[in-house]
Design a protein around this motif. Structure first.
Motif, PDB file in Angstrom:
ATOM      1  N   ILE A 259      41.321  38.792  38.327  1.00  0.00           N
ATOM      2  CA  ILE A 259      40.519  39.478  37.308  1.00  0.00           C
ATOM      3  C   ILE A 259      39.035  39.330  37.606  1.00  0.00           C
ATOM      4  O   ILE A 259      38.265  40.304  37.514  1.00  0.00           O
ATOM      5  CB  ILE A 259      40.857  38.921  35.907  1.00  0.00           C
ATOM      6  N   MET A 260      38.615  38.114  37.977  1.00  0.00           N
ATOM      7  CA  MET A 260      37.201  37.913  38.311  1.00  0.00           C
ATOM      8  C   MET A 260      36.816  38.666  39.578  1.00  0.00           C
ATOM      9  O   MET A 260      35.698  39.186  39.679  1.00  0.00           O
ATOM     10  CB  MET A 260      36.918  36.419  38.467  1.00  0.00           C
ATOM     11  N   ALA A 261      37.723  38.731  40.542  1.00  0.00           N
ATOM     12  CA  ALA A 261      37.424  39.455  41.778  1.00  0.00           C
ATOM     13  C   ALA A 261      37.246  40.948  41.520  1.00  0.00           C
ATOM     14  O   ALA A 261      36.370  41.592  42.115  1.00  0.00           O
ATOM     15  CB  ALA A 261      38.543  39.228  42.797  1.00  0.00           C
ATOM     16  N   GLU A 262      38.045  41.510  40.618  1.00  0.00           N
ATOM     17  CA  GLU A 262      37.943  42.929  40.319  1.00  0.00           C
ATOM     18  C   GLU A 262      36.711  43.259  39.495  1.00  0.00           C
ATOM     19  O   GLU A 262      36.249  44.401  39.508  1.00  0.00           O
ATOM     20  CB  GLU A 262      39.218  43.383  39.584  1.00  0.00           C
ATOM     21  N   GLY A 263      36.195  42.271  38.748  1.00  0.00           N
ATOM     22  CA  GLY A 263      35.038  42.551  37.907  1.00  0.00           C
ATOM     23  C   GLY A 263      33.709  42.137  38.491  1.00  0.00           C
ATOM     24  O   GLY A 263      32.666  42.364  37.861  1.00  0.00           O
ATOM     25  N   ARG A 264      33.704  41.524  39.704  1.00  0.00           N
ATOM     26  CA  ARG A 264      32.430  41.031  40.248  1.00  0.00           C
ATOM     27  C   ARG A 264      31.471  42.156  40.603  1.00  0.00           C
ATOM     28  O   ARG A 264      30.253  41.967  40.572  1.00  0.00           O
ATOM     29  CB  ARG A 264      32.698  40.169  41.463  1.00  0.00           C
ATOM     30  N   ALA A 265      32.009  43.349  40.929  1.00  0.00           N
ATOM     31  CA  ALA A 265      31.123  44.461  41.283  1.00  0.00           C
ATOM     32  C   ALA A 265      30.339  44.956  40.075  1.00  0.00           C
ATOM     33  O   ALA A 265      29.247  45.521  40.233  1.00  0.00           O
ATOM     34  CB  ALA A 265      31.931  45.606  41.891  1.00  0.00           C
ATOM     35  N   LEU A 266      30.865  44.742  38.879  1.00  0.00           N
ATOM     36  CA  LEU A 266      30.210  45.192  37.651  1.00  0.00           C
ATOM     37  C   LEU A 266      29.669  44.017  36.845  1.00  0.00           C
ATOM     38  O   LEU A 266      29.493  44.134  35.633  1.00  0.00           O
ATOM     39  CB  LEU A 266      31.201  46.003  36.797  1.00  0.00           C
ATOM     40  N   TRP A 267      29.429  42.897  37.503  1.00  0.00           N
ATOM     41  CA  TRP A 267      29.028  41.694  36.774  1.00  0.00           C
ATOM     42  C   TRP A 267      27.746  41.906  35.973  1.00  0.00           C
ATOM     43  O   TRP A 267      27.639  41.459  34.830  1.00  0.00           O
ATOM     44  CB  TRP A 267      28.859  40.542  37.761  1.00  0.00           C
ATOM     45  N   GLN A 268      26.777  42.601  36.511  1.00  0.00           N
ATOM     46  CA  GLN A 268      25.489  42.740  35.837  1.00  0.00           C
ATOM     47  C   GLN A 268      25.542  43.701  34.652  1.00  0.00           C
ATOM     48  O   GLN A 268      24.765  43.550  33.700  1.00  0.00           O
ATOM     49  CB  GLN A 268      24.421  43.199  36.836  1.00  0.00           C
ATOM     50  N   VAL A 269      26.444  44.684  34.698  1.00  0.00           N
ATOM     51  CA  VAL A 269      26.510  45.672  33.605  1.00  0.00           C
ATOM     52  C   VAL A 269      27.700  45.433  32.682  1.00  0.00           C
ATOM     53  O   VAL A 269      27.659  45.806  31.507  1.00  0.00           O
ATOM     54  CB  VAL A 269      26.556  47.099  34.183  1.00  0.00           C
ATOM     55  N   LYS A 270      28.769  44.830  33.200  1.00  0.00           N
ATOM     56  CA  LYS A 270      29.954  44.544  32.389  1.00  0.00           C
ATOM     57  C   LYS A 270      30.365  43.085  32.611  1.00  0.00           C
ATOM     58  O   LYS A 270      31.396  42.785  33.219  1.00  0.00           O
ATOM     59  CB  LYS A 270      31.116  45.470  32.775  1.00  0.00           C
ATOM     60  N   PRO A 271      29.559  42.146  32.128  1.00  0.00           N
ATOM     61  CA  PRO A 271      29.847  40.729  32.438  1.00  0.00           C
ATOM     62  C   PRO A 271      31.100  40.188  31.768  1.00  0.00           C
ATOM     63  O   PRO A 271      31.631  39.171  32.216  1.00  0.00           O
ATOM     64  CB  PRO A 271      28.595  40.006  31.921  1.00  0.00           C
ATOM     65  N   TYR A 272      31.590  40.836  30.718  1.00  0.00           N
ATOM     66  CA  TYR A 272      32.756  40.306  30.005  1.00  0.00           C
ATOM     67  C   TYR A 272      34.013  40.312  30.866  1.00  0.00           C
ATOM     68  O   TYR A 272      34.928  39.516  30.631  1.00  0.00           O
ATOM     69  CB  TYR A 272      32.989  41.115  28.727  1.00  0.00           C
ATOM     70  N   ILE A 273      34.083  41.191  31.867  1.00  0.00           N
ATOM     71  CA  ILE A 273      35.282  41.244  32.719  1.00  0.00           C
ATOM     72  C   ILE A 273      35.446  39.936  33.480  1.00  0.00           C
ATOM     73  O   ILE A 273      36.570  39.461  33.697  1.00  0.00           O
ATOM     74  CB  ILE A 273      35.197  42.445  33.692  1.00  0.00           C
TER      75      ILE A 273
END
Length: 307
Positions: A259-273
């Protein structure tokens, strides 16, 4: 001819109850002993309660308002946390709340399995290495060779030789954790085999396997139990790292690392992932470490508050 008859006197009901009273009070004594232990060791109580809640969360995940964690919904992707999606959705529209709860199963399964397997293997090797002098140099040189390789690199190398699955992740992390348990058990055995009661057992003709089972093994269980909690926490972190870099569980399996690997690209705009799986991982590791620290303080006689 005289006939003697013996008649059994009836036992009063009160005497029967008095005879059975210790057995009836045994569960009460156990509960009181357990409550007293937890009261005297609040760290164990807090860590155990947190860990129990997380285990129950993973077991009863289907009944906690979750949906299929692998169901795709592109029209609902990257939704912010709301009443409909408590933890929001990821880039593929999957419910992050459901994926986080189901991911607890993977992390806890890996952590507990690695702790059990590495403790059993390390206990066996450590007992033999510490008590059998001629086998010590052979076994420990092999363990030293494994310890010279960082656990992450060893796990990555082993995963590169196999396909990604939960079972292979467990075996790869177990192979990296065995040397640490082995060295701990060996150190305890080296100090125990010089004790007077061990010399007395050897002088009386007791065979080495019986000495190990009766005198050495019971005294190694307490430190090994504490070490097993740290191995469990370390295994969960290593599993998340492997999944984060793509060398762990397959992407189709919801794990906190994936889950963290899939959300790292959007960390700055969607940090909740990334935030929610990372928070649950941190709380789980904290619970296991609290449990281990509390057990160390309770089982180590040097840390005892009263004699």
């Amino acid at each position: 001819m005289t006939i003697s008859t013996t008649s059994r006197m009836p036992v009063p009901p009160g005497l029967v109850i008095a005879q059975q009273l210790p057995d009836l009070l045994l569960p009460v004594k156990i509960r009181r002993g357990l409550s007293g232990f937890l009261r005297n060791n609040p760290t164990v109580a807090i860590g155990g309660a947190l860990l129990l809640c997380l285990v129950l969360m993973g077991i009863f995940a289907p009944y906690l308002g979750t949906v299929d964690p692998t169901a795709l919904a592109p029209a609902k992707r990257t939704r912010a946390p709301s009443a409909d999606f408590w933890f929001g959705t990821d880039v593929l529209g999957r419910d992050v709340y459901s994926r986080v709860l189901y991911g607890a199963r993977v992390s806890l399964t890996v952590g507990l399995s690695v702790a059990v397997l590495s403790s059993f293997a390390g206990l066996t090797i450590g007992l033999v290495s510490g008590f059998v002098r001629w086998a010590d140099s052979i076994l420990m040189r092999f363990m030293d060779g494994l310890m010279s390789i960082p656990p992450i690199l060893l796990a990555v190398a082993l995963m590169a030789l196999t396909r990604g699955s939960v079972g292979n992740v467990i075996m790869a992390i177990t192979a990296a954790e065995i040397p640490r348990v082995t060295r701990l058990v060996r150190g305890v055995v080296l100090s125990l085999r010089e004790q007077a009661y061990v010399d007395a057992a050897v002088a009386s003709g007791t065979r080495a396997p019986m000495i190990i089972l009766r005198h050495i093994l019971p005294n190694t269980l307490a430190p090994m139990l504490v070490q097993a909690t740290y191995v469990c926490a370390s295994a969960m972190i290593v599993e998340s790292i492997l999944s984060f870099i793509g060398a762990g569980t397959p992407p189709t399996i919801p794990s906190w690392g994936n889950i963290m690997a899939e959300g790292r690209a959007l960390w700055q705009v969607k940090p909740y992932i990334v935030f929610f799986p990372a928070a649950f991982l941190s709380v789980t590791v904290l619970a296991v470490n609290l449990l281990g620290d509390g057990l160390r303080d309770a089982l180590d006689p040097r840390m005892a508050k009263s004699l």
